[in-house]
Design a protein around this motif. Structure first.
Motif, PDB file in Angstrom:
ATOM      1  N   ASP A   1      55.517  33.878 -50.389  1.00  0.00           N
ATOM      2  CA  ASP A   1      55.907  34.158 -49.008  1.00  0.00           C
ATOM      3  C   ASP A   1      55.651  32.938 -48.137  1.00  0.00           C
ATOM      4  O   ASP A   1      54.797  32.103 -48.453  1.00  0.00           O
TER       5      ASP A   1
ATOM      6  N   HIS B   1      55.590  31.872 -43.790  1.00  0.00           N
ATOM      7  CA  HIS B   1      55.797  32.168 -42.365  1.00  0.00           C
ATOM      8  C   HIS B   1      55.640  30.879 -41.562  1.00  0.00           C
ATOM      9  O   HIS B   1      54.796  30.034 -41.884  1.00  0.00           O
TER      10      HIS B   1
ATOM     11  N   HIS C   1      51.237  39.424 -47.869  1.00  0.00           N
ATOM     12  CA  HIS C   1      52.635  39.665 -48.258  1.00  0.00           C
ATOM     13  C   HIS C   1      52.887  39.181 -49.684  1.00  0.00           C
ATOM     14  O   HIS C   1      53.544  39.860 -50.478  1.00  0.00           O
TER      15      HIS C   1
HETATM   16 MG    MG Z   1      56.145  37.788 -45.084  1.00  0.00          MG
END
Ligand code: MG
Length: 412
Positions: A259, A261, A293
């Motif tokens: 993941d 961000h 995540h």
């Molecule tokens: Mg995420």
């Protein structure tokens, strides 16, 4: 009339060379395939048709642990289990207390067995019983010694080879004519002897001749951490039919997650459920916890059940600003719904800043708490990308994770 045979299981020991990860819990209560070692051992005797009564000698501090170990056994099996007896300060004293309690049952024979030998094959119990039926007063389950043995001279340190041709490694159960071994133990106690390490030694001291019955290599005693690992491997390979469900999670799955961000103006990032002070925050629909995540996707990957976006669509306003621990908990719930367990989680956080090191233990503890796992089953690592790429330019944080999951075998 067939003779009545009782089993006496010695579980009063304190010694634990298995301290790693098990605190100071006595080894006979350490988990093996999800059940206390003692549960497996007691079950073997309760299930054997030749054993009419089973009694366990426990330490006075272990009653709650004992009750828990017994509660894990199927109810009908427990019908022939006698209430536990409190042991003494040595193994010999504990056996003596157990024999005294069994006396009220007037068994013809008794099989004395170590709690830490959970893999006692039914055939070995049968072979010891057979010899007792043949009027042998003392019977030892034993295996031949295959390793070459060396004896070291205490002074010179020099080695000499020991002739192994007549050597046997003693196991348990050790079977006896009940009255003979009870008398032998009472005599030994009266004579002030308390240092015998097994019961055939007590019998031999009192003049009983010991016969051999063929033991089994599987009937090893769990003493060290290496023994416990060997025992876990054996449990995992055993067919599910003979063992309780938790003991058969041998279908090991592995999943990975990734993941990213991006940063936006702010004052902290949330990583693994822990707020880490920083001059930016992570941008996302939820709390943008990139580590949780990645872990959630790793677990979903291990059970081949979609991904975090499929279960929690970012388009759904319900997840706006949501704390990401609920995504992780949902993935774990899905594992449990399959009858499985998380064996291990590992996450790597990739960024130039903030520094993860000072927060690593807190993040690890938080993930373990969210997942209800021992912290020893959770790993958190961090790295930079040497100023290369988007993480190197401090545009955001990436995380990669892996999850190992144990499931019961199924027909698919
Ligand atoms: Mg995420």
């Amino acid at each position: 009339m067939t003779k009545q045979a009782a089993a006496l299981i010695v579980a009063a020991g304190r010694g634990s060379r298995l301290s790693e990860g098990g605190g100071d819990q006595p080894k006979q209560y350490r988990l093996l395939g999800g059940l206390p070692i003692l549960s497996h051992t007691v079950r073997a005797f309760l299930s054997h048709p030749g054993i009419s009564r089973t009694l366990v000698v426990i330490h006075k501090d272990d009653r709650a642990l004992y009750d828990e170990a017994i509660a894990a056994l199927p109810h009908p099996l427990r019908a022939s289990l006698l209430p536990p007896v409190t042991g003494g300060s040595t193994r010999q004293m504990s056996v003596c207390a157990g024999l005294a309690a069994l006396d009220a049952q007037s068994p013809d024979h008794v099989l004395i067995h170590d709690a830490a030998r959970p893999f006692i094959p039914a055939a070995v119990i049968s072979r010891v019983l057979e010899q007792l039926e043949g009027r042998k007063p003392a019977v030892l389950a034993a295996v031949p010694v295959f390793d070459t043995l060396k004896r070291q001279d205490a002074r010179s340190g020099g080695l000499e080879t020991v002739d192994r041709s007549n050597l046997w490694a003693a196991q348990t159960p050790q079977g006896f004519a009940f009255d003979a071994i009870l008398q032998a133990h009472l005599q030994a106690r009266a004579a002030g002897r308390s240092d015998f390490t097994d019961d055939t030694a007590v019998g031999e001291w009192a003049g009983l001749t010991t016969s051999l019955a063929e033991g089994h290599p599987d009937n090893f005693k769990i003493t060290t951490q290496a023994d416990l690992i060997r025992a876990e491997q054996r449990i995992a390979m055993t067919s599910s039919s003979a063992l309780p469900p938790l003991a058969s999670l041998g279908d090991v799955r592995h999943g990975t997650g990734y993941d990213v961000h991006a940063f936006e103006p702010g004052d902290a990032v949330i990583l693994g459920g822990v707020p880490v002070p920083h001059d930016k925050k992570l941008k996302g629909h939820s709390d943008a916890d990139v580590a949780l995540h990645a872990l959630t996707d790793a677990i979903l990957g291990a059970i081949a059940d979609g991904d975090i976006g499929a279960h929690f669509p970012p388009s759904d306003p319900k997840w706006k600003g949501a704390a990401s621990d609920q995504f992780l908990k949902d993935a774990i719930r899905r594992v449990h719904a399959l009858g499985g367990q998380i064996a291990h989680l590992d996450v790597t956080i990739i960024c130039e800043a903030p520094k993860i090191g000072p927060h690593r233990d807190a993040i690890r503890a938080k993930i373990a708490e969210i997942c209800a796992l021992p912290v020893t089953r959770v790993s958190v690592k961090a790295t930079t990308s040497e100023r290369l790429g988007f993480t190197g330019r401090k545009e955001g944080i990436a995380a990669m994770a892996s999850a190992t999951v144990r499931l019961p075998f199924s027909d698919d």
